[in-house]
Design an enzyme around this catalytic site. Structure first.
Site, PDB file in Angstrom:
ATOM      1  N   ASN A 228       3.102   3.699  -2.022  1.00  0.00           N
ATOM      2  CA  ASN A 228       2.248   4.785  -2.509  1.00  0.00           C
ATOM      3  C   ASN A 228       2.912   6.138  -2.306  1.00  0.00           C
ATOM      4  OD1 ASN A 228       0.477   2.750  -3.001  1.00  0.00           O
ATOM      5  ND2 ASN A 228      -0.846   3.177  -1.246  1.00  0.00           N
TER       6      ASN A 228
ATOM      7  N   CYS B 289      15.152  19.258  -6.456  1.00  0.00           N
ATOM      8  CA  CYS B 289      15.785  20.096  -7.465  1.00  0.00           C
ATOM      9  C   CYS B 289      16.725  19.240  -8.315  1.00  0.00           C
ATOM     10  CB  CYS B 289      16.563  21.228  -6.796  1.00  0.00           C
ATOM     11  SG  CYS B 289      17.422  22.270  -7.993  1.00  0.00           S
TER      12      CYS B 289
ATOM     13  N   ASN C 232      -6.035  -8.523  -0.706  1.00  0.00           N
ATOM     14  CA  ASN C 232      -6.125  -8.079  -2.091  1.00  0.00           C
ATOM     15  C   ASN C 232      -7.470  -8.505  -2.671  1.00  0.00           C
ATOM     16  OD1 ASN C 232      -5.520  -7.689  -5.006  1.00  0.00           O
ATOM     17  ND2 ASN C 232      -3.409  -7.460  -4.300  1.00  0.00           N
TER      18      ASN C 232
ATOM     19  N   ASP D 127       0.979   8.959  -2.551  1.00  0.00           N
ATOM     20  CA  ASP D 127      -0.132   9.899  -2.356  1.00  0.00           C
ATOM     21  C   ASP D 127      -0.170  10.550  -0.971  1.00  0.00           C
ATOM     22  OD1 ASP D 127      -1.347   7.900  -0.647  1.00  0.00           O
ATOM     23  OD2 ASP D 127      -2.232   6.958  -2.420  1.00  0.00           O
TER      24      ASP D 127
ATOM     25  N   CYS E 265      13.271  25.650  -8.350  1.00  0.00           N
ATOM     26  CA  CYS E 265      13.797  25.481  -6.990  1.00  0.00           C
ATOM     27  C   CYS E 265      13.822  26.809  -6.237  1.00  0.00           C
ATOM     28  CB  CYS E 265      15.209  24.904  -7.082  1.00  0.00           C
ATOM     29  SG  CYS E 265      16.051  24.760  -5.497  1.00  0.00           S
TER      30      CYS E 265
ATOM     31  N   HIS F 142       8.768   4.829  -2.292  1.00  0.00           N
ATOM     32  CA  HIS F 142       8.839   5.347  -3.665  1.00  0.00           C
ATOM     33  C   HIS F 142       8.717   6.872  -3.711  1.00  0.00           C
ATOM     34  CE1 HIS F 142       7.604   1.176  -5.503  1.00  0.00           C
ATOM     35  NE2 HIS F 142       8.854   1.218  -5.097  1.00  0.00           N
TER      36      HIS F 142
ATOM     37  N   THR G 261      -1.183  -4.667  -3.278  1.00  0.00           N
ATOM     38  CA  THR G 261      -0.095  -4.489  -4.244  1.00  0.00           C
ATOM     39  C   THR G 261      -0.008  -5.695  -5.166  1.00  0.00           C
ATOM     40  OG1 THR G 261       2.297  -4.166  -4.556  1.00  0.00           O
ATOM     41  CG2 THR G 261       1.612  -5.320  -2.538  1.00  0.00           C
ATOM     42  N   SER G 262       0.309  -5.418  -6.421  1.00  0.00           N
ATOM     43  CA  SER G 262       0.492  -6.514  -7.369  1.00  0.00           C
ATOM     44  C   SER G 262       1.851  -7.170  -7.146  1.00  0.00           C
ATOM     45  CB  SER G 262       0.367  -6.009  -8.807  1.00  0.00           C
ATOM     46  OG  SER G 262       1.325  -5.003  -9.060  1.00  0.00           O
TER      47      SER G 262
HETATM   48  C1  BJW Z   1      -6.918  -3.892  -4.167  1.00  0.00           C
HETATM   49  C2  BJW Z   1      -7.989  -3.026  -4.174  1.00  0.00           C
HETATM   50  C3  BJW Z   1      -8.704  -2.914  -2.980  1.00  0.00           C
HETATM   51  C4  BJW Z   1      -7.097  -2.942  -6.135  1.00  0.00           C
HETATM   52  N1  BJW Z   1      -8.332  -3.625  -1.903  1.00  0.00           N
HETATM   53  N2  BJW Z   1      -6.582  -4.591  -3.095  1.00  0.00           N
HETATM   54  C5  BJW Z   1      14.638  -7.196 -10.378  1.00  0.00           C
HETATM   55  C6  BJW Z   1      13.975  -7.994 -11.284  1.00  0.00           C
HETATM   56  C7  BJW Z   1      13.308  -7.426 -12.355  1.00  0.00           C
HETATM   57  C8  BJW Z   1      13.281  -6.057 -12.548  1.00  0.00           C
HETATM   58  C9  BJW Z   1      13.918  -5.259 -11.640  1.00  0.00           C
HETATM   59  C10 BJW Z   1      14.581  -5.827 -10.574  1.00  0.00           C
HETATM   60  N3  BJW Z   1      15.131  -4.836  -9.853  1.00  0.00           N
HETATM   61  C11 BJW Z   1      14.789  -3.651 -10.408  1.00  0.00           C
HETATM   62  C12 BJW Z   1      14.053  -3.871 -11.507  1.00  0.00           C
HETATM   63  C13 BJW Z   1      13.472  -2.807 -12.397  1.00  0.00           C
HETATM   64  C14 BJW Z   1      12.214  -2.199 -11.822  1.00  0.00           C
HETATM   65  C15 BJW Z   1      11.160  -3.280 -11.677  1.00  0.00           C
HETATM   66  O1  BJW Z   1      10.910  -3.803 -10.636  1.00  0.00           O
HETATM   67  N4  BJW Z   1      10.477  -3.611 -12.754  1.00  0.00           N
HETATM   68  C16 BJW Z   1       9.412  -4.616 -12.698  1.00  0.00           C
HETATM   69  C17 BJW Z   1       8.173  -4.054 -13.398  1.00  0.00           C
HETATM   70  C18 BJW Z   1       9.905  -5.912 -13.267  1.00  0.00           C
HETATM   71  N5  BJW Z   1      12.472  -1.562 -10.514  1.00  0.00           N
HETATM   72  C19 BJW Z   1      13.006  -0.359 -10.412  1.00  0.00           C
HETATM   73  O2  BJW Z   1      13.306   0.284 -11.403  1.00  0.00           O
HETATM   74  C20 BJW Z   1      13.252   0.195  -9.016  1.00  0.00           C
HETATM   75  N6  BJW Z   1      14.569   0.644  -8.929  1.00  0.00           N
HETATM   76  C21 BJW Z   1      15.594  -0.170  -8.643  1.00  0.00           C
HETATM   77  O3  BJW Z   1      15.454  -1.333  -8.368  1.00  0.00           O
HETATM   78  O4  BJW Z   1      16.836   0.457  -8.660  1.00  0.00           O
HETATM   79  C22 BJW Z   1      17.997  -0.349  -8.729  1.00  0.00           C
HETATM   80  C23 BJW Z   1      18.299  -0.504 -10.188  1.00  0.00           C
HETATM   81  C24 BJW Z   1      18.620   0.599 -10.914  1.00  0.00           C
HETATM   82  C25 BJW Z   1      18.868   0.460 -12.284  1.00  0.00           C
HETATM   83  C26 BJW Z   1      18.743  -0.774 -12.879  1.00  0.00           C
HETATM   84  C27 BJW Z   1      18.417  -1.891 -12.122  1.00  0.00           C
HETATM   85  C28 BJW Z   1      18.174  -1.739 -10.755  1.00  0.00           C
HETATM   86  C29 BJW Z   1      12.393   1.435  -8.763  1.00  0.00           C
HETATM   87  C30 BJW Z   1      10.966   1.134  -8.783  1.00  0.00           C
HETATM   88  C31 BJW Z   1      10.163   2.404  -8.482  1.00  0.00           C
HETATM   89  C32 BJW Z   1       8.744   2.217  -8.888  1.00  0.00           C
HETATM   90  N7  BJW Z   1       8.054   3.435  -8.896  1.00  0.00           N
HETATM   91  C33 BJW Z   1       6.682   3.459  -9.296  1.00  0.00           C
HETATM   92  C34 BJW Z   1       6.451   4.752 -10.091  1.00  0.00           C
HETATM   93  C35 BJW Z   1       5.762   5.821  -9.348  1.00  0.00           C
HETATM   94  C36 BJW Z   1       5.339   6.868 -10.323  1.00  0.00           C
HETATM   95  C37 BJW Z   1       4.171   7.627  -9.825  1.00  0.00           C
HETATM   96  O5  BJW Z   1       3.468   7.207  -8.910  1.00  0.00           O
HETATM   97  O6  BJW Z   1       3.969   8.676 -10.390  1.00  0.00           O
HETATM   98  O7  BJW Z   1       5.836   3.293  -8.143  1.00  0.00           O
HETATM   99  S1  BJW Z   1       6.172   2.129 -10.343  1.00  0.00           S
HETATM  100  C38 BJW Z   1       4.542   1.980  -9.713  1.00  0.00           C
HETATM  101  O8  BJW Z   1       4.406   0.611  -9.321  1.00  0.00           O
HETATM  102  C39 BJW Z   1       4.497   2.850  -8.445  1.00  0.00           C
HETATM  103  C40 BJW Z   1       3.990   1.838  -7.441  1.00  0.00           C
HETATM  104  O9  BJW Z   1       4.421   2.203  -6.147  1.00  0.00           O
HETATM  105  C41 BJW Z   1       4.542   0.540  -7.910  1.00  0.00           C
HETATM  106  C42 BJW Z   1       3.853  -0.664  -7.369  1.00  0.00           C
HETATM  107  O10 BJW Z   1       2.549  -0.773  -7.854  1.00  0.00           O
HETATM  108  P1  BJW Z   1       1.396  -1.316  -6.914  1.00  0.00           P
HETATM  109  O11 BJW Z   1       1.251  -0.441  -5.740  1.00  0.00           O
HETATM  110  O12 BJW Z   1       1.604  -2.743  -6.643  1.00  0.00           O
HETATM  111  O13 BJW Z   1       0.091  -1.066  -7.820  1.00  0.00           O
HETATM  112  P2  BJW Z   1      -0.604  -2.020  -8.909  1.00  0.00           P
HETATM  113  O14 BJW Z   1      -1.569  -1.169  -9.670  1.00  0.00           O
HETATM  114  O15 BJW Z   1       0.377  -2.772  -9.677  1.00  0.00           O
HETATM  115  O16 BJW Z   1      -1.407  -3.080  -8.032  1.00  0.00           O
HETATM  116  C43 BJW Z   1      -2.563  -2.741  -7.277  1.00  0.00           C
HETATM  117  C44 BJW Z   1      -3.027  -3.989  -6.547  1.00  0.00           C
HETATM  118  O17 BJW Z   1      -4.092  -3.639  -5.679  1.00  0.00           O
HETATM  119  C45 BJW Z   1      -3.543  -5.097  -7.462  1.00  0.00           C
HETATM  120  O18 BJW Z   1      -2.987  -6.331  -7.015  1.00  0.00           O
HETATM  121  C46 BJW Z   1      -5.052  -5.091  -7.224  1.00  0.00           C
HETATM  122  O19 BJW Z   1      -5.617  -6.406  -7.323  1.00  0.00           O
HETATM  123  C47 BJW Z   1      -5.137  -4.585  -5.824  1.00  0.00           C
HETATM  124  N8  BJW Z   1      -6.366  -3.873  -5.456  1.00  0.00           N
HETATM  125  N9  BJW Z   1      -8.113  -2.506  -5.450  1.00  0.00           N
HETATM  126  C48 BJW Z   1      -7.269  -4.485  -2.022  1.00  0.00           C
HETATM  127  N10 BJW Z   1      -9.805  -2.098  -2.888  1.00  0.00           N
HETATM  128 ZN    ZN Z   2      18.072  23.903  -6.417  1.00  0.00          ZN
END
Ligand code: BJW
Ligand code: ZN
Length: 265
Positions: free
Chosen positions: A110, A135, A241, A112, A175, A127, A216-217
Site C-alpha cells: 500500500n 524529481c 481475505n 497510503d 522539485c 511500492h 491482497t489479491s
Molecule cells: C479484503 C478486504 C477486507 C478487500 N479485508 N481483505 C512476473 C510474472 C508476471 C508479470 C510480472 C512478473 N514480474 C513482473 C511482472 C510485471 C508486473 C506484474 O506483476 N504484473 C502482474 C499484474 C502480472 N510487475 C511489475 O511491473 C513490478 N515491477 C517489476 O517486477 O520490475 C521488474 C521488471 C521490470 C520490467 C519488466 C519486467 C520486470 C512493479 C509492480 C508495482 C505495482 N504497483 C502498483 C501501482 C500503484 C499505483 C498507485 O497506487 O497509484 O501497486 S499495482 C497495484 O497493485 C498497487 C498495489 O500495491 C498492487 C497490489 O494490489 P493489491 O494490494 O493486491 O490490491 P487488489 O485490489 O488487487 O486486491 C485487494 C484484495 O483485498 C482482494 O483480494 C480482496 O478480496 C481483498 N479485500 N476488502 C480483507 N476488508
Molecule cells: Zn530535482
C-alpha cells in the site's frame, strides 16, 4: 499439510505463540475499511480510466497532467483516511513482539501511509508512498503531503469531473531542489522495486517462522511470489481475505478489521 482451507484457530495460535520471527504482507484490502478502494474491485476506475492504466511511466510521459490529477485525488483520499482496526491490530502485535524479543516485519504494497500513521515501526512500503515525491530530473526523493500539491491541481482530482487534462508542465509540481517536474514516489508497473528494500524483505522471508498475507489479491510481482517462497521453505502461511484464494495453511475469511484483531489479540 498446506491444504487446510478452513480457519484452524487453535492450530494457528499454536504456531503464532511459538514463532520468534513473524513476517506480514499487506495489500489494498487492509485499507478497504478505511474507505480507500481496492485496485481490482469495482472501484478500480477513475473517470473513464482503469486506475491501473494510469500507474505507468508511459501514461505519465504521455499526459503528466492527467496522471497528476489522478494522484491529487489519491493523495487527498489517503491523507484524509484514518487507520482502521486491522492497522491497529498489527501495531499492537508488533509492540507485543518487541516486548517479547520477537522479530516482526511488515511489508506493505500500500502507498497510503496508513501503517506508518497507525504506528507500525518495522515497515517497508515496497511500492513507494503517496506521501513522497521524486524529481524526474535530479531524482531527489522527499516528503510532501500538501493538498493540493500545487495551485494548478486545486480541485482537479475529482473522479466524477471528466475535465480535459491540459495543465502545462510548468504549472505541475516542481522539485524544490532543481525545479524539475516531480512525480509521485510510487513504483509503477514495469518499474523495479528499491533494491535495498527488496533485499530486506527477502531476508525477512528467509528467516520467518510464520507469514501472514493480508488483503491482497497477490497477483502483482514480486510481492505475489512472497507466500510461495515461504511455503517452499515449509513455513506456515496464513491468509486474511474477504475472498481468499490461496491454498495456505490457515485461512481467515472475512474483513481483516475483524479477523486480524481476533487472530492476533
Ligand atoms: C479484503 C478486504 C477486507 C478487500 N479485508 N481483505 C512476473 C510474472 C508476471 C508479470 C510480472 C512478473 N514480474 C513482473 C511482472 C510485471 C508486473 C506484474 O506483476 N504484473 C502482474 C499484474 C502480472 N510487475 C511489475 O511491473 C513490478 N515491477 C517489476 O517486477 O520490475 C521488474 C521488471 C521490470 C520490467 C519488466 C519486467 C520486470 C512493479 C509492480 C508495482 C505495482 N504497483 C502498483 C501501482 C500503484 C499505483 C498507485 O497506487 O497509484 O501497486 S499495482 C497495484 O497493485 C498497487 C498495489 O500495491 C498492487 C497490489 O494490489 P493489491 O494490494 O493486491 O490490491 P487488489 O485490489 O488487487 O486486491 C485487494 C484484495 O483485498 C482482494 O483480494 C480482496 O478480496 C481483498 N479485500 N476488502 C480483507 N476488508
Ligand atoms: Zn530535482
Amino acid at each position: 499439510g498446506p491444504s487446510l482451507k478452513i480457519s484452524d484457530f487453535a492450530g494457528f495460535r499454536k504456531v503464532l505463540d511459538s514463532a520468534t520471527k513473524i513476517a506480514v504482507l499487506t495489500g489494498a484490502g487492509v485499507s478497504a475499511e478505511s474507505g480507500i478502494g481496492t485496485f481490482r474491485g469495482p472501484a478500480g476506475m477513475w473517470r473513464t480510466h482503469n486506475a491501473m492504466d494510469l500507474a505507468t511511466l508511459k501514461a505519465f510521459e504521455a499526459n503528466p497532467s492527467l496522471v497528476w490529477e489522478f494522484y491529487e485525488w489519491r493523495r487527498s483520499m489517503a491523507f484524509n483516511a484514518r487507520p482502521n482496526k486491522a492497522h491497529l491490530a498489527l501495531v499492537e502485535f508488533e509492540n507485543k513482539c518487541i516486548k517479547e524479543n520477537r522479530v516482526f516485519t511488515l511489508m506493505t504494497q500500500n502507498v497510503d501511509g496508513l501503517h506508518i500513521r497507525a504506528g507500525s515501526k518495522n515497515v517497508f512500503e515496497i511500492h513507494g508512498s503517496l506521501r513522497k515525491v521524486k524529481c524526474t530530473k535530479c531524482k531527489l526523493v522527499y516528503e510532501n503531503t500538501d493538498v493540493p500539491i500545487c495551485e494548478a491541481l486545486r480541485g482537479r482530482g475529482d473522479p466524477e469531473k471528466a475535465t480535459t487534462s491540459d495543465i502545462p508542465i510548468s504549472d505541475l509540481p516542481k522539485c524544490k531542489n532543481c525545479s524539475g517536474l516531480l512525480r509521485p514516489d510510487i513504483v509503477w508497473f514495469g518499474e523495479i522495486l528499491d533494491d535495498n528494500v527488496l533485499s530486506k524483505c527477502v531476508k525477512a522471508l528467509e528467516a520467518c517462522e510464520l507469514f501472514l498475507v493480508v488483503g491482497t489479491s497477490a497477483i502483482v510481482y514480486p510481492a505475489a511470489g512472497f507466500a510461495p517462497f515461504v511455503q517452499d521453505r515449509g513455513v506456515p502461511v496464513a491468509e486474511f481475505n474477504t475472498d481468499p484464494i490461496s491454498a495456505v495453511n490457515f485461512v481467515f475469511r472475512g474483513p481483516c478489521g475483524t479477523t486480524l484483531p481476533e487472530a492476533l489479540g
